[in-house]
Design a protein around this motif. Structure first.
Motif, PDB file in Angstrom:
ATOM      1  N   MET A  67     -14.376  -4.365 -41.604  1.00 15.23           N
ATOM      2  CA  MET A  67     -14.542  -3.081 -40.953  1.00 15.23           C
ATOM      3  C   MET A  67     -14.651  -3.239 -39.436  1.00 15.23           C
ATOM      4  O   MET A  67     -14.141  -2.416 -38.697  1.00 15.23           O
ATOM      5  CB  MET A  67     -15.779  -2.386 -41.497  1.00 15.23           C
ATOM      6  CG  MET A  67     -16.003  -1.053 -40.840  1.00 15.23           C
ATOM      7  SD  MET A  67     -16.897   0.043 -41.892  1.00 15.23           S
ATOM      8  CE  MET A  67     -17.953   0.793 -40.718  1.00 15.23           C
ATOM      9  N   GLY A  84     -16.467   4.312 -45.286  1.00 19.34           N
ATOM     10  CA  GLY A  84     -15.521   3.211 -45.462  1.00 19.34           C
ATOM     11  C   GLY A  84     -14.515   3.102 -44.333  1.00 19.34           C
ATOM     12  O   GLY A  84     -14.094   2.015 -43.990  1.00 19.34           O
ATOM     13  N   GLU A  85     -14.125   4.199 -43.752  1.00 20.16           N
ATOM     14  CA  GLU A  85     -13.166   4.193 -42.642  1.00 20.16           C
ATOM     15  C   GLU A  85     -13.854   4.768 -41.409  1.00 20.16           C
ATOM     16  O   GLU A  85     -14.268   5.921 -41.413  1.00 20.16           O
ATOM     17  CB  GLU A  85     -11.935   5.024 -42.995  1.00 20.16           C
ATOM     18  CG  GLU A  85     -10.928   5.139 -41.875  1.00 20.16           C
ATOM     19  CD  GLU A  85      -9.690   4.314 -42.140  1.00 20.16           C
ATOM     20  OE1 GLU A  85      -8.909   4.156 -41.200  1.00 20.16           O
ATOM     21  OE2 GLU A  85      -9.506   3.853 -43.265  1.00 20.16           O
TER      22      GLU A  85
END
Length: 51
Positions: free
Chosen positions: A1, A40-41
């Motif tokens: 990430m 998550g993004e």
């Protein structure tokens, strides 16, 4: 990430490059913004403020 955030941050800086260069004619440009973890993004939002 973390690599994704770096990539998006770099893309945003390229996108606002003209605003930064233009701001240098009037004062000192500051890049302000936020990094939001959208499940998550990550999302990176930047803008330029000139003082």
């Amino acid at each position: 990430m973390e690599s994704g955030i770096r990539r998006k941050l770099s893309q945003e800086l390229v996108r606002i490059r003209g605003e930064i260069e233009d701001g240098m004619r009037y004062g000192i440009p500051h890049v302000v913004g936020e990094i939001v973890d959208g499940g998550g993004e990550a999302e990176v939002r930047l803008s330029v403020a000139v003082f």
